[in-house]
Design a protein around this motif. Sequence first.
Motif, PDB file in Angstrom:
ATOM      1  N   PHE A  67       0.559  -0.742   0.304  1.00 48.35           N
ATOM      2  CA  PHE A  67      -0.029  -0.464  -0.164  1.00 48.35           C
ATOM      3  C   PHE A  67       1.048   1.327   0.327  1.00 48.35           C
ATOM      4  CE2 PHE A  67      -2.923  -3.452   1.697  1.00 48.35           C
ATOM      5  CZ  PHE A  67      -4.264  -2.753   0.770  1.00 48.35           C
ATOM      6  N   LYS A  68       2.001   1.212   0.497  1.00 47.61           N
ATOM      7  CA  LYS A  68       2.999   2.039   0.277  1.00 47.61           C
ATOM      8  C   LYS A  68       4.011   2.333  -0.905  1.00 47.61           C
ATOM      9  CE  LYS A  68       1.928   5.944   2.090  1.00 47.61           C
ATOM     10  NZ  LYS A  68       1.487   7.122   1.568  1.00 47.61           N
ATOM     11  N   SER A  69       5.432   1.731   0.181  1.00 44.00           N
ATOM     12  CA  SER A  69       6.559   1.100  -0.900  1.00 44.00           C
ATOM     13  C   SER A  69       7.219   0.099   0.450  1.00 44.00           C
ATOM     14  CB  SER A  69       7.282   2.530  -0.125  1.00 44.00           C
ATOM     15  OG  SER A  69       7.780   3.077   0.843  1.00 44.00           O
ATOM     16  N   ILE A  70       8.531  -0.542   0.307  1.00 47.07           N
ATOM     17  CA  ILE A  70       9.325  -1.301   0.580  1.00 47.07           C
ATOM     18  C   ILE A  70       9.809  -0.529   1.361  1.00 47.07           C
ATOM     19  CG2 ILE A  70      10.983  -0.951  -1.200  1.00 47.07           C
ATOM     20  CD1 ILE A  70       9.862  -3.939   0.844  1.00 47.07           C
ATOM     21  N   LEU A  71      10.797   0.748   1.583  1.00 45.25           N
ATOM     22  CA  LEU A  71      10.879   1.412   2.519  1.00 45.25           C
ATOM     23  C   LEU A  71       9.546   1.602   4.338  1.00 45.25           C
ATOM     24  CD1 LEU A  71      13.486   2.936   3.802  1.00 45.25           C
ATOM     25  CD2 LEU A  71      12.397   5.377   2.802  1.00 45.25           C
ATOM     26  N   SER A  72       8.434   1.947   3.232  1.00 42.10           N
ATOM     27  CA  SER A  72       7.694   2.236   4.344  1.00 42.10           C
ATOM     28  C   SER A  72       7.453   0.922   5.413  1.00 42.10           C
ATOM     29  CB  SER A  72       6.636   2.530   3.919  1.00 42.10           C
ATOM     30  OG  SER A  72       6.428   3.871   3.249  1.00 42.10           O
ATOM     31  N   GLY A  73       7.220  -0.383   4.289  1.00 49.24           N
ATOM     32  CA  GLY A  73       6.949  -1.674   4.698  1.00 49.24           C
ATOM     33  C   GLY A  73       8.277  -2.005   5.813  1.00 49.24           C
ATOM     34  N   GLY A  74       9.107  -1.560   5.681  1.00 50.22           N
ATOM     35  CA  GLY A  74      10.438  -2.377   5.994  1.00 50.22           C
ATOM     36  C   GLY A  74       9.849  -1.360   7.348  1.00 50.22           C
ATOM     37  N   LEU A  75       9.934   0.321   7.428  1.00 52.94           N
ATOM     38  CA  LEU A  75       9.885   1.194   9.129  1.00 52.94           C
ATOM     39  C   LEU A  75       9.003   0.193   9.990  1.00 52.94           C
ATOM     40  CD1 LEU A  75      10.644   3.646  10.512  1.00 52.94           C
ATOM     41  CD2 LEU A  75       9.797   4.532   8.613  1.00 52.94           C
ATOM     42  N   TYR A  76       7.315  -0.065   9.214  1.00 57.00           N
ATOM     43  CA  TYR A  76       6.183  -0.280  10.148  1.00 57.00           C
ATOM     44  C   TYR A  76       6.989  -2.090  10.750  1.00 57.00           C
ATOM     45  CZ  TYR A  76       4.734   2.666   6.832  1.00 57.00           C
ATOM     46  OH  TYR A  76       3.552   3.904   5.941  1.00 57.00           O
ATOM     47  N   GLY A  77       7.300  -2.911  10.442  1.00 54.10           N
ATOM     48  CA  GLY A  77       7.940  -3.633  10.651  1.00 54.10           C
ATOM     49  C   GLY A  77       9.113  -3.278  11.652  1.00 54.10           C
ATOM     50  N   LEU A  78       9.844  -2.771  11.504  1.00 57.14           N
ATOM     51  CA  LEU A  78      10.765  -2.335  12.941  1.00 57.14           C
ATOM     52  C   LEU A  78       9.740  -2.058  14.191  1.00 57.14           C
ATOM     53  CD1 LEU A  78      14.027  -1.790  13.978  1.00 57.14           C
ATOM     54  CD2 LEU A  78      13.111  -0.013  12.833  1.00 57.14           C
ATOM     55  N   PHE A  79       8.788  -1.022  13.673  1.00 62.65           N
ATOM     56  CA  PHE A  79       7.833  -0.210  14.789  1.00 62.65           C
ATOM     57  C   PHE A  79       7.260  -0.985  15.627  1.00 62.65           C
ATOM     58  CE2 PHE A  79       7.181   3.839  12.503  1.00 62.65           C
ATOM     59  CZ  PHE A  79       8.171   4.939  12.944  1.00 62.65           C
ATOM     60  N   ILE A  80       7.057  -2.363  14.530  1.00 59.22           N
ATOM     61  CA  ILE A  80       6.453  -3.270  15.346  1.00 59.22           C
ATOM     62  C   ILE A  80       7.493  -4.245  16.400  1.00 59.22           C
ATOM     63  CG2 ILE A  80       5.017  -5.713  15.282  1.00 59.22           C
ATOM     64  CD1 ILE A  80       3.099  -3.501  15.024  1.00 59.22           C
ATOM     65  N   PHE A  81       8.782  -4.680  15.980  1.00 58.24           N
ATOM     66  CA  PHE A  81       9.813  -5.133  16.409  1.00 58.24           C
ATOM     67  C   PHE A  81       9.852  -4.243  17.686  1.00 58.24           C
ATOM     68  CE2 PHE A  81      14.049  -6.046  17.342  1.00 58.24           C
ATOM     69  CZ  PHE A  81      13.866  -7.782  17.781  1.00 58.24           C
ATOM     70  N   ILE A  82      10.286  -3.172  17.428  1.00 58.42           N
ATOM     71  CA  ILE A  82      10.383  -1.971  18.865  1.00 58.42           C
ATOM     72  C   ILE A  82       9.662  -2.729  19.482  1.00 58.42           C
ATOM     73  CG2 ILE A  82      10.859  -0.059  19.700  1.00 58.42           C
ATOM     74  CD1 ILE A  82      11.437   1.128  16.781  1.00 58.42           C
ATOM     75  N   ILE A  83       8.422  -2.547  19.590  1.00 59.13           N
ATOM     76  CA  ILE A  83       6.907  -2.153  20.645  1.00 59.13           C
ATOM     77  C   ILE A  83       7.285  -4.264  21.896  1.00 59.13           C
ATOM     78  CG2 ILE A  83       4.505  -2.425  20.914  1.00 59.13           C
ATOM     79  CD1 ILE A  83       3.983  -0.954  18.717  1.00 59.13           C
ATOM     80  N   GLY A  84       8.159  -4.939  20.415  1.00 57.27           N
ATOM     81  CA  GLY A  84       8.362  -6.193  21.127  1.00 57.27           C
ATOM     82  C   GLY A  84       8.864  -5.944  22.042  1.00 57.27           C
ATOM     83  N   THR A  85      10.094  -5.799  21.652  1.00 57.58           N
ATOM     84  CA  THR A  85      11.377  -5.589  22.678  1.00 57.58           C
ATOM     85  C   THR A  85      10.522  -4.872  24.473  1.00 57.58           C
ATOM     86  OG1 THR A  85      11.714  -3.477  21.845  1.00 57.58           O
ATOM     87  CG2 THR A  85      12.748  -5.643  20.573  1.00 57.58           C
ATOM     88  N   PHE A  86      10.373  -3.894  23.907  1.00 54.64           N
ATOM     89  CA  PHE A  86       9.592  -3.203  25.354  1.00 54.64           C
ATOM     90  C   PHE A  86       8.187  -4.244  25.938  1.00 54.64           C
ATOM     91  CE2 PHE A  86       8.650   0.660  23.066  1.00 54.64           C
ATOM     92  CZ  PHE A  86      10.285   1.199  22.965  1.00 54.64           C
ATOM     93  N   GLY A  87       8.246  -5.402  25.847  1.00 54.33           N
ATOM     94  CA  GLY A  87       7.629  -6.319  26.230  1.00 54.33           C
ATOM     95  C   GLY A  87       6.074  -6.102  26.265  1.00 54.33           C
ATOM     96  N   LEU A  88       5.440  -5.367  25.223  1.00 51.81           N
ATOM     97  CA  LEU A  88       4.378  -4.859  25.754  1.00 51.81           C
ATOM     98  C   LEU A  88       3.716  -5.577  23.930  1.00 51.81           C
ATOM     99  CD1 LEU A  88       4.814  -1.077  26.374  1.00 51.81           C
ATOM    100  CD2 LEU A  88       4.103  -2.836  27.154  1.00 51.81           C
ATOM    101  N   TRP A  89       4.163  -6.744  23.879  1.00 51.91           N
ATOM    102  CA  TRP A  89       3.729  -7.665  22.489  1.00 51.91           C
ATOM    103  C   TRP A  89       2.204  -7.863  23.010  1.00 51.91           C
ATOM    104  CZ3 TRP A  89       5.392  -8.466  17.751  1.00 51.91           C
ATOM    105  CH2 TRP A  89       4.995  -9.035  16.668  1.00 51.91           C
TER     106      TRP A  89
END
Length: 285
Positions: A67-89
Amino acid sequence: MGSFPDIRTQLGDYADQFVGFLDTTFESLFDLIFFIASRTISGISDFLIWMPWWFFILIVILLGWYFKSILSGGLYGLFIFIIGTFGLWEDMMVTISLIISAVLICLIIGLPVGIWMAFSKGFSNVMRPLLDAMQTMPSFVYLIPAIFFFGLGNVSAIFATLIYAVPPVIRLTELAIRGVDKEVVESAESFGSSKWQTLRKIQLPQALPTIMAGVNQTTMMALAMVVIASMVGASGLGEQVLVSINRIDIALGFEAGISIVFLAVIIDRITNGVADKFQKHRGVN
């Protein structure tokens, strides 16, 4: 200085009696709504929690890419991964399940109401003041009837979110249907199309980009209620923000708050991307 005369109206008492009447008369209906809503929320959250973390991140990356771009998709995936590292999955998954449930209910109610308003000027005139009140009334006021009808928990959060988030999709659906070129509609009717056929084949496809903008606004407003809904027992990221306030825990507050921001960015960009895709498809056709 003079004071206002001590005259108390009974309007608040009438509102209280009306809500009590609803609770007594439609108790079985509210119980059914509670059962369906609670099972839906639990089912969605259990499924999301069961899903492997890497698979969920992969889905987010693919959605962002499409829906946006490959760069955006990678950034969104990184955001989700960071939330997981907070222990808030798990809290994130519960929040997403609440948003999905609320938005689905808003669409089930909002789309038909918006279409009806587009076809009925009288109904539109009745609904507009109600929608104005729903959008301008303080969000905390919605929590009172939510607790009264459904008690504390996620169902009350959905009820309060519904009142706050449904007006945009109703308004933009009406606006989109009314904005369809009248000559195109008249041409369809001249060829013998019924109102239902004209709506399904002409008006809805033409109005879809604007309707998707309404879906985007409704989704963002549902997300905005996450923290407020935690005050009636809703779990998820909003609950962690509330806990951090009670404990004055800056670390937890920052992590939960930035997680909500990450979710807001992802949801906003992807839903906008969906609207853009529809707009481009319409342009090609």
